[in-house]
Design a protein around this motif. Structure first.
Motif, PDB file in Angstrom:
ATOM      1  N   HIS A 180       0.842  -1.207   0.000  1.00 12.46           N
ATOM      2  CA  HIS A 180       0.000   0.000   0.000  1.00 12.46           C
ATOM      3  C   HIS A 180       0.874   1.253   0.000  1.00 12.46           C
ATOM      4  N   SER A 181       1.890   1.260   0.855  1.00 10.27           N
ATOM      5  CA  SER A 181       2.788   2.414   0.921  1.00 10.27           C
ATOM      6  C   SER A 181       3.522   2.614  -0.389  1.00 10.27           C
ATOM      7  N   LEU A 182       3.944   1.502  -0.989  1.00 12.01           N
ATOM      8  CA  LEU A 182       4.648   1.587  -2.270  1.00 12.01           C
ATOM      9  C   LEU A 182       3.750   2.186  -3.342  1.00 12.01           C
ATOM     10  N   LEU A 183       2.515   1.699  -3.446  1.00 15.23           N
ATOM     11  CA  LEU A 183       1.603   2.219  -4.460  1.00 15.23           C
ATOM     12  C   LEU A 183       1.321   3.703  -4.224  1.00 15.23           C
ATOM     13  N   SER A 184       1.120   4.095  -2.973  1.00 13.75           N
ATOM     14  CA  SER A 184       0.878   5.505  -2.665  1.00 13.75           C
ATOM     15  C   SER A 184       2.056   6.372  -3.091  1.00 13.75           C
ATOM     16  N   ASP A 185       3.268   5.904  -2.802  1.00 14.95           N
ATOM     17  CA  ASP A 185       4.465   6.664  -3.164  1.00 14.95           C
ATOM     18  C   ASP A 185       4.592   6.796  -4.681  1.00 14.95           C
TER      19      ASP A 185
END
Length: 261
Positions: A180-185
């Motif tokens: 999730h954090s990767l996609l947001s970034d």
């Protein structure tokens, strides 16, 4: 890092899509007038019960399936294969290719030559945290690593629009939060237009600018919710009351059906 997005983010539209597929007792309705408009750079989550037609919707928008009625449009013209990057539910990695070769394949399908594809793949493999595993074959990778590889393969195509079909389903909670954090970034860096299908309300509330709720099959629009809080604020305790209200609204739209957290 050089941008992996090669063109302006498009406007993606499902214009009253109606579609049936053959069934044992005649045509089986799947989509019943689904309407959706994603503005350039927006991340929209589509939620609904399993089997309601969300994957079929993405296939129409990817230009892989034609609707019986209505239109699938990308910047005002008919959707066509290759205009948007589609990440299916399964990672679909080729078992006879290494991780690096699988990721590079996404760039080759988009027209890159072998050298450019390899360079793009190397950068994205590092970006998704898989450096050191380039020569591993899919069978030697964990489920989370395979999902990262599939995401990397999708992104190296440099498409300005992404169609993600439950990309984090069946992953453990820790790996899911990491991705999730990767996609947001990545979305913050490149601002593509994104449609992400999920049946998980909390995932949608974590990631989406806007959430579109579909009914059980045949899918039809039943609700829409704009998430005004930035993604960083959504991780803070202060947003918890608003999150609870938003989740209750979405649950009501789904008829009180239990959606996994």
């Amino acid at each position: 890092m050089p941008s992996e997005i090669g063109a302006r983010a498009p406007r993606i539209v499902a214009d009253e899509l109606v579609l049936s597929r053959p069934g044992a007792e005649g045509p089986l309705p799947v989509l019943d007038g689904v309407a959706l408009a994603v503005e350039p750079g927006e991340l929209v989550c589509v939620v609904g019960p399993s089997g309601c037609g969300k994957s079929t919707l993405l296939e129409c928008l990817a230009g892989l399936r034609s609707a019986d009625h209505g239109r699938a449009l990308v910047d005002g013209t008919a959707a066509a294969a290759g205009r948007l990057a589609l990440m299916p539910q399964t990672d679909a990695l080729l078992p006879w290719r290494t991780l690096a070769e699988n990721v590079a394949w996404g760039a080759k399908l988009a027209g890159a030559d072998s050298a450019d594809a390899a360079e793009r793949a190397g950068r994205m493999i590092r970006r998704v945290g898989l450096a050191g595993f380039e020569d591993h074959f899919p069978h030697a990778l964990s489920g989370g690593m395979r999902q990262r590889a599939a995401l990397a393969r999708t992104l190296v195509a440099r498409a300005p629009g992404w169609l993600l079909d439950e990309p984090f389903g069946a992953l453990d909670a820790i790996t899911r939060a990491d991705l999730h954090s990767l996609l947001s970034d990545l979305h913050a860096e490149h601002r593509p237009s994104v449609i992400m299908v999920t049946h998980d309300l909390d995932e949608a509330l974590d990631l989406a600018d806007r959430i579109v709720v579909l009914s059980d099959r045949p899918a039809r629009n039943v609700a829409e919710l704009t998430v005004s809080a930035g993604r960083q604020r959504r991780r803070s305790p202060e947003w918890a009351p608003e999150r609870a209200v938003a989740r209750d609204l979405l649950m009501d739209a789904l008829g009180g059906r239990v959606v996994p957290a």
